[in-house]
Design an enzyme around this catalytic site. Structure first.
Site, PDB file in Angstrom:
ATOM      1  N   SER A 222       0.836  -1.187   0.000  1.00 37.56           N
ATOM      2  CA  SER A 222       0.000   0.000   0.000  1.00 37.56           C
ATOM      3  C   SER A 222       0.878   1.246   0.000  1.00 37.56           C
ATOM      4  CB  SER A 222      -0.982  -0.055   1.171  1.00 37.56           C
ATOM      5  OG  SER A 222      -2.030   0.870   0.995  1.00 37.56           O
ATOM      6  N   ASP A 338      -8.788  -5.680  -5.766  1.00 41.19           N
ATOM      7  CA  ASP A 338      -8.418  -4.611  -4.845  1.00 41.19           C
ATOM      8  C   ASP A 338      -9.171  -3.359  -5.270  1.00 41.19           C
ATOM      9  OD1 ASP A 338      -7.286  -2.688  -3.260  1.00 41.19           O
ATOM     10  OD2 ASP A 338      -5.201  -3.239  -3.693  1.00 41.19           O
ATOM     11  N   HIS A 369      -7.063  -6.050  -1.229  1.00 44.31           N
ATOM     12  CA  HIS A 369      -5.896  -5.204  -1.003  1.00 44.31           C
ATOM     13  C   HIS A 369      -4.779  -5.962  -0.302  1.00 44.31           C
ATOM     14  CE1 HIS A 369      -3.773  -1.499  -0.798  1.00 44.31           C
ATOM     15  NE2 HIS A 369      -3.827  -1.391   0.521  1.00 44.31           N
TER      16      HIS A 369
END
Length: 618
Positions: A222, A338, A369
């Site tokens: 991320s 995601d 994710h």
């Protein structure tokens, strides 16, 4: 016959000789250095590196090139190091795996009003929001323990740092600003002897990375996966390889879609200034200055929640625009489902790096994710580019896709992504509203135009399952008689008119019938999605109000995907206006009219048109 004294002399000589051999053996053993071990092209766990109680752990501050907190001094980044003790006792030099993050010192709480209110008309300003503050957490001086137990025993040094304006790092967070690229660059420069490190945040005692070979690899998920890419775009010497996992490669693509103000999935109302508040865990005495300069000026003036247009502010936070200096070998990882940091983020950078001729590889799974590649894959990547072991990883398949229902550590290899055997197939809708229309290779003309009445109250999942509704248009293929493999980026062209000057436009590609098994994930039925602002039909940088009743052609890409749609399903194109999970919520009632004669869907299918014909013919 040997006399007693002669026997004693012989035994003495023998035992002395044995003692000499043992002493020499012990001396050789004592001087034998612990070194990395490699097998099948992967770094192996070294017994001498395993004992965590003997690891050397220390922290320091690396001086950068910038001053973002306005104190007249160059900002210093807080850095922590974990390394085998042999890097001191045996003067062993090892490569570095480096992780940097804005999250290590904790984040702001989710409080009511901290996100933007999305319930308002398009083009209107939302009411002011609340600004929560971070209360720092975590033990000091240790920044993080992530990755340490994986890589230190395998012959690496692990380095962590906190991003500018977070934790004990000085400066201000800018959420994609230049300092977030230059901060990790400074740490890599320090690891190569080109930047200054200090034992204290404002002290003068220097510390050097004498234990580093200078070869650095970065990874993270991320935001933590964004920063390796940010560092790589500086072209810093010594950054040999990166493994970004679900990285945000463009803040515009994270918070906007084709001119439309759009939230990341699961965080309705989030925008770049919300993320700023979320991560701003640095020195409390500097927060007022940082807020005034960064959040309340730079971010506020640049983000533009009114039009959603692309501008210089967003362009400067798009790493694709800065990729030219990049030299690092790239292994990219992402999930096709995601809906937070969507898969286009990885694909656009992977493609650009490949076009530049850099070593590239990509790993995709079918979940949401996060989700790093299998350890074996990461190990081979770092072994090749940090230790310099010729393991042939550059000749491995370029793409690894975790097929439906397979374990993440069992990806299927492909020559590349998208699958080189995929070809675009153009499909055309046929009338059916308010029920369901068709979707086929045949283009019909002189069809009636069909209408949508916007209403954010209904989720996309509800609309896709409705037999009859005027809040969406749905067009489906014949039932598949064979599995159909989609690989690549679908695109839509929609000819539409609005009865208002502004409207949301949302498109889902779905697999029907809907799976209502409670154990099934909702994403099982969502092939891919996309959003656009019809006001930006001609320009991403300059949207114009729609003339009510006038038809406009809006063309845009959906999110990239690689999915095998099983036989017995139908592929459905769903067109609607406000997406309850992602867009603003204007008052229900806006009417969109779609001209089917000039609307189509292009899907990349392995085997192209022939495969589609075979899968849709009895």
């Amino acid at each position: 016959m040997i006399k007693k004294n002669n026997l004693a002399l012989c035994l003495s000589l023998i035992f002395g000789f044995i003692s000499l051999i043992n002493a020499q053996t012990e001396e050789v053993s004592a001087t034998k250095k612990a070194l990395p071990i490699f097998n099948n092209g992967e770094a192996q766990i070294v017994p001498e590196f395993k004992d965590a109680s003997k690891w050397i752990r220390h922290d320091l501050w690396v001086e950068t090139e910038f001053d973002t907190d306005g104190d007249g001094k160059k900002d210093r980044m807080h850095v922590s190091v974990t390394r085998p003790y042999q890097t001191d006792t045996e003067k062993l030099k090892l490569p570095v795996i480096y992780i940097t993050s804005p999250y290590f010192a904790g984040v702001a709480p989710f409080v009511e009003g901290s996100f933007w209110n999305v319930k308002h008309e398009l083009g209107e300003a939302a009411p002011p929001r609340v600004h929560p503050e971070v209360v720092r957490t975590g033990e000091r001086p240790i920044i993080s323990n992530s990755h340490i137990h994986t890589w230190v025993p395998r012959g690496y040094i692990v380095v962590h740092s906190s991003s500018p304006g977070t934790g004990l790092s000085q400066g201000a967070p800018t959420v994609g600003g230049e300092n977030e690229s230059l901060a990790p660059k400074a740490v890599i420069d320090w690891l190569n002897g080109r930047a200054k490190g200090y034992t204290e945040p404002y002290g003068k005692e220097r510390v050097k990375a004498y234990w580093s070979t200078g070869k650095v690899g970065m990874t993270g998920t991320s935001y933590n996966g964004t920063l390796p890419l940010a560092a790589a775009t500086t072209g810093v010497k010594g950054l040999e390889a990166i493994i970004p996992i679900a990285p945000n490669t463009s803040y515009y693509h994270y918070y906007r879609s084709n001119g439309l103000v759009r939230s990341p999935g699961g965080y309705l109302g989030e925008d770049i200034d919300v993320l700023y508040d979320f991560i701003h865990s640095g020195d409390e005495s500097k927060r007022a200055h940082n807020n005034a300069i960064i959040r309340d000026t730079e971010l506020k003036n640049g983000m533009d929640r009114i039009t959603g247009d692309y501008n210089d502010f967003w362009a400067n936070r798009d790493y694709l625009n800065k990729i030219e200096p990049m030299k690092a070998a790239l292994l990219m990882a992402h999930g096709f489902n995601d809906w937070n940091v969507m898969p286009e983020h990885s694909y656009r950078i992977y493609k650009a790096a490949k076009d530049k001729g850099l070593p590239t590889q990509t790993y995709y799974h079918q979940d949401g994710h996060g989700g790093e590649p299998p350890l074996e894959m990461m190990n081979r990547w770092f072994t090749r580019y940090l230790h310099g072991i010729e393991n042939g990883v550059e000749n491995d398949p370029k793409a690894w896709i975790v097929r439906e229902n397979d374990a993440r550590n069992e990806p299927t290899p492909y020559k590349d992504y998208p699958n080189p055997e995929a070809a675009p197939v153009v499909l055309y809708p046929t009338k059916g509203a308010p029920e369901v229309g068709g979707l086929s290779l045949k283009k019909e003309t002189t069809q009636v135009k069909e209408k949508i009445i916007d209403n954010y109250s209904f989720s996309g999942a509800v609309l896709a399952q409705a037999e009859n509704t005027n809040h969406r248009l749905l067009y489906v293929t014949p039932t598949l008689t064979k599995d159909l493999h989609i690989s690549g980026t679908p695109k839509v062209t929609i000819s539409l008119a609005s009865n208002k000057a502004a409207a949301n436009l949302s498109v889902w590609l779905v697999s029907l019938p809907w799976n209502n098994n409670r154990k099934a994930k909702i994403t099982d039925n969502i092939i891919t999605r996309g959003w656009a602002d019809p006001q930006n039909h001609n320009s991403l940088t300059n949207g114009e109000p729609l003339n009510p009743g006038q038809f406009y052609e809006v063309s845009f890409s959906l999110m990239p995907d690689d999915q095998i749609i099983p036989k017995g399903q139908q592929i459905g194109l769903m067109i609607f206006s406000s997406d309850r999970e992602f867009t603003l919520w204007p008052e229900p009632g806006t009417e969109l009219t779609v001209d089917l004669d000039n609307t189509n869907l292009t899907i990349p299918i392995v085997g192209g048109t022939e495969s589609f014909k075979e899968a849709t013919t009895e």
